[in-house]
Design a protein around this motif. Sequence first.
Motif, PDB file in Angstrom:
ATOM      1  N   THR A  14       0.819  -1.196   0.000  1.00 27.91           N
ATOM      2  CA  THR A  14       0.000   0.000   0.000  1.00 27.91           C
ATOM      3  C   THR A  14       0.858   1.253   0.000  1.00 27.91           C
ATOM      4  O   THR A  14       0.442   2.285  -0.456  1.00 27.91           O
ATOM      5  CB  THR A  14      -0.940   0.050   1.218  1.00 27.91           C
ATOM      6  OG1 THR A  14      -0.156  -0.009   2.413  1.00 27.91           O
ATOM      7  CG2 THR A  14      -1.913  -1.111   1.189  1.00 27.91           C
ATOM      8  N   GLU A  21      -1.455  -4.091   3.340  1.00 24.73           N
ATOM      9  CA  GLU A  21      -2.863  -4.275   3.685  1.00 24.73           C
ATOM     10  C   GLU A  21      -3.012  -5.535   4.521  1.00 24.73           C
ATOM     11  O   GLU A  21      -2.441  -6.576   4.214  1.00 24.73           O
ATOM     12  CB  GLU A  21      -3.684  -4.377   2.412  1.00 24.73           C
ATOM     13  CG  GLU A  21      -5.160  -4.580   2.672  1.00 24.73           C
ATOM     14  CD  GLU A  21      -5.933  -4.717   1.392  1.00 24.73           C
ATOM     15  OE1 GLU A  21      -7.086  -5.156   1.473  1.00 24.73           O
ATOM     16  OE2 GLU A  21      -5.396  -4.400   0.324  1.00 24.73           O
ATOM     17  N   HIS A  23      -6.017  -7.966   6.139  1.00 15.94           N
ATOM     18  CA  HIS A  23      -7.425  -8.304   6.320  1.00 15.94           C
ATOM     19  C   HIS A  23      -7.560  -9.060   7.631  1.00 15.94           C
ATOM     20  O   HIS A  23      -6.911 -10.076   7.846  1.00 15.94           O
ATOM     21  CB  HIS A  23      -7.907  -9.198   5.171  1.00 15.94           C
ATOM     22  CG  HIS A  23      -8.037  -8.489   3.885  1.00 15.94           C
ATOM     23  ND1 HIS A  23      -9.193  -8.467   3.161  1.00 15.94           N
ATOM     24  CD2 HIS A  23      -7.146  -7.757   3.173  1.00 15.94           C
ATOM     25  CE1 HIS A  23      -9.019  -7.777   2.045  1.00 15.94           C
ATOM     26  NE2 HIS A  23      -7.781  -7.345   2.037  1.00 15.94           N
ATOM     27  N   GLU A  32     -10.749  -3.605   6.385  1.00 17.09           N
ATOM     28  CA  GLU A  32      -9.410  -3.619   5.819  1.00 17.09           C
ATOM     29  C   GLU A  32      -8.619  -2.506   6.479  1.00 17.09           C
ATOM     30  O   GLU A  32      -9.115  -1.414   6.705  1.00 17.09           O
ATOM     31  CB  GLU A  32      -9.452  -3.370   4.302  1.00 17.09           C
ATOM     32  CG  GLU A  32     -10.089  -4.489   3.501  1.00 17.09           C
ATOM     33  CD  GLU A  32     -10.030  -4.192   2.012  1.00 17.09           C
ATOM     34  OE1 GLU A  32      -9.597  -3.086   1.662  1.00 17.09           O
ATOM     35  OE2 GLU A  32     -10.412  -5.056   1.225  1.00 17.09           O
ATOM     36  N   HIS A  33      -7.368  -2.794   6.792  1.00 16.30           N
ATOM     37  CA  HIS A  33      -6.503  -1.736   7.262  1.00 16.30           C
ATOM     38  C   HIS A  33      -5.066  -2.125   6.926  1.00 16.30           C
ATOM     39  O   HIS A  33      -4.830  -3.072   6.192  1.00 16.30           O
ATOM     40  CB  HIS A  33      -6.691  -1.445   8.756  1.00 16.30           C
ATOM     41  CG  HIS A  33      -6.675  -2.649   9.648  1.00 16.30           C
ATOM     42  ND1 HIS A  33      -7.756  -3.487   9.800  1.00 16.30           N
ATOM     43  CD2 HIS A  33      -5.705  -3.149  10.443  1.00 16.30           C
ATOM     44  CE1 HIS A  33      -7.464  -4.442  10.666  1.00 16.30           C
ATOM     45  NE2 HIS A  33      -6.223  -4.254  11.064  1.00 16.30           N
ATOM     46  N   ALA A  34      -4.115  -1.339   7.421  1.00 11.29           N
ATOM     47  CA  ALA A  34      -2.722  -1.566   7.053  1.00 11.29           C
ATOM     48  C   ALA A  34      -1.917  -1.919   8.285  1.00 11.29           C
ATOM     49  O   ALA A  34      -2.250  -1.550   9.403  1.00 11.29           O
ATOM     50  CB  ALA A  34      -2.149  -0.310   6.399  1.00 11.29           C
ATOM     51  N   GLU A  82      -5.212   2.748   9.505  1.00 13.52           N
ATOM     52  CA  GLU A  82      -6.197   3.022   8.458  1.00 13.52           C
ATOM     53  C   GLU A  82      -5.570   2.781   7.088  1.00 13.52           C
ATOM     54  O   GLU A  82      -4.419   3.155   6.849  1.00 13.52           O
ATOM     55  CB  GLU A  82      -6.648   4.476   8.570  1.00 13.52           C
ATOM     56  CG  GLU A  82      -7.561   4.959   7.466  1.00 13.52           C
ATOM     57  CD  GLU A  82      -7.815   6.451   7.540  1.00 13.52           C
ATOM     58  OE1 GLU A  82      -8.612   6.950   6.740  1.00 13.52           O
ATOM     59  OE2 GLU A  82      -7.211   7.125   8.413  1.00 13.52           O
ATOM     60  N   LEU A  83      -6.280   2.131   6.190  1.00  9.91           N
ATOM     61  CA  LEU A  83      -5.771   1.847   4.851  1.00  9.91           C
ATOM     62  C   LEU A  83      -5.937   3.064   3.958  1.00  9.91           C
ATOM     63  O   LEU A  83      -7.032   3.580   3.772  1.00  9.91           O
ATOM     64  CB  LEU A  83      -6.523   0.663   4.241  1.00  9.91           C
ATOM     65  CG  LEU A  83      -6.097   0.266   2.823  1.00  9.91           C
ATOM     66  CD1 LEU A  83      -4.656  -0.215   2.820  1.00  9.91           C
ATOM     67  CD2 LEU A  83      -7.023  -0.812   2.277  1.00  9.91           C
ATOM     68  N   GLU A  85      -6.411   4.046   0.756  1.00 11.54           N
ATOM     69  CA  GLU A  85      -6.829   3.390  -0.487  1.00 11.54           C
ATOM     70  C   GLU A  85      -6.395   4.137  -1.740  1.00 11.54           C
ATOM     71  O   GLU A  85      -6.362   3.564  -2.823  1.00 11.54           O
ATOM     72  CB  GLU A  85      -8.350   3.228  -0.487  1.00 11.54           C
ATOM     73  CG  GLU A  85      -8.872   2.326   0.607  1.00 11.54           C
ATOM     74  CD  GLU A  85     -10.387   2.227   0.596  1.00 11.54           C
ATOM     75  OE1 GLU A  85     -10.922   1.458  -0.229  1.00 11.54           O
ATOM     76  OE2 GLU A  85     -11.031   2.933   1.396  1.00 11.54           O
ATOM     77  N   SER A 136      -6.591   9.129   0.637  1.00  9.35           N
ATOM     78  CA  SER A 136      -7.787   8.326   0.875  1.00  9.35           C
ATOM     79  C   SER A 136      -8.401   7.946  -0.467  1.00  9.35           C
ATOM     80  O   SER A 136      -7.940   8.366  -1.531  1.00  9.35           O
ATOM     81  CB  SER A 136      -8.804   9.126   1.694  1.00  9.35           C
ATOM     82  OG  SER A 136      -9.356  10.174   0.896  1.00  9.35           O
TER      83      SER A 136
END
Length: 547
Positions: A14, A21, A23, A32-34, A82-83, A85, A136
């Motif tokens: 990411t 990432e 899961h 989903e996050h990091a 927080e991912l 994206e 984001s």
Amino acid sequence: MSTVKLPLRKLRRTRAADALEMHTIHVGAATEHAVRVGRLSPKQVKYEISIHAEVCRDRAHPNIIRLLNYGEDPVWYWLALELAEGGDLFDKIEADEGVPEEVAHFYFKQLMNAVAWCHSKGVAHRDIKPENMLLSADGNLKLADFGLATTYLDIRSGMTKLCSTVCGSPPYIAPEIVDTGNANLRRKRGKEVSERAGYKPDVTDLWSCAIVLFVLLVGNTPWDSPVPQTSPEYTEFLATNGRPNDELWDTVPNDALSLIRGMLRVDPGERFSLNQIKTHPWFLKPNKYMSDKGTSLDSVALATTMMERLRIDMENPDFSQKRSNTITQAEYDSQPWIQAFPNTQPETPATDAAFDWEEPSAATDIFRHPPASQPTTAMDRNNAAAFTDAARHLLDTDISLSQFSASQALPLTLTQAARRFGDIAPAHGLTRFYSAVPLPQLISTLRSGLLALGVAAIDRKADSAEFAGATSKHVLFVKGTDTRRQQMAGNVVIESLGVNTGLAEVRLVRSKADPLEWRRLFKRLVVHVRDVVFVPNEGGGGGWSQI
């Protein structure tokens, strides 16, 4: 937060190679996050967690990556974040060009909002630079990586403290950080009898923000480091009272230039304060991309404007930088203050992690997983029509190809269907191209091209068969020094798109490097090996051409 303990289901890149990432399943919802990985001491990790948790306490700020959870096992500490994206902000900014003023204004305002929030919590980031700015899904900025952050203000008492740690990235640090490091080195060696020197970390954050604004507008840093002995550009900046003759400064709009000069005052006591920045006329002007809440108002238009700036001049074999190094790497490394720098970006060792965190473009999935009706016979695989169809599919679906086009306009097939920022500006890296040259020849050409550019290329994994023999992959580990004398490392991933296409994808995956410098390397390599690069055919009805 109640969490069901399950192993990681999926990992993918990411940002660089130190955020993946993850899961996992929280009670009541799948999310989903990091998760960050890298070699840090337990003390460093615990301190980073405490700082990041303080910044996110009470409520999350929309321009700061949220710390969702953290924990440890007998081997690892982990941070669930927080991912982002939208991927990396600076992956979508053209080196030596920058972005239009209104886009720079949009992201600078969001950056200052994030920094102001941190400072209101008594926290200074101390590592503000392009690598730590993510996006984001709607294209809003997310400030990340609090590994070097520190508390400098007790909110209750109002007491502040100075810092003495030399940290940050040389092109972005304030000069008083270097002065502090030099003074304390002299004191340690007994050459001076004085109190330990220090600097105000919140004030140094504002200097770094000014450099970021300059990079947004110009696509380059104003100097390699704020040290006269190693940077003639900085020396001239000092000699001219912030009005150098360097052509890069001529491209900065006057109103923004006024703000940058105020933020880059060498004397910390005279430097613009946060309040002066946020009340400056350039900062206060309206922005068509920004809502009243400070978030993206039209993320598709924002993404389109950014992507239209990404261009590679394939007809220019002498692609080079506007500046050249004026001292050697050895001279630069010999500076005493350089030795005081910690590793600001924890790099996952090659022996600890898989090499390719960058996923292939979604546009190529059809070739890796062909539908049942797709031809698969040996005759079909050699059919020119199959190759043409594959090329046309990529041209209609992969936005990264637009950077090879002489036209500024993006493909209508993408812009007309776009609904969000990510539909135009993908999260995956844009340092990629396609080729129809057989893999052995392509690998040899890339290796020679990298060597000609002064970058070492070492085989990491060769010819790994996947998808029942339909795909092969080869990876070159690359390492070198960028134009600012900073270390960079990453991988060149060469992967066949399937035997029925005759095409291969080449991805330059950044592991440890400034995003603009990595982009610069990509452009130089593409031009150097242009004979094996496929580009859109401007006059061929949507076809492709090999240069």
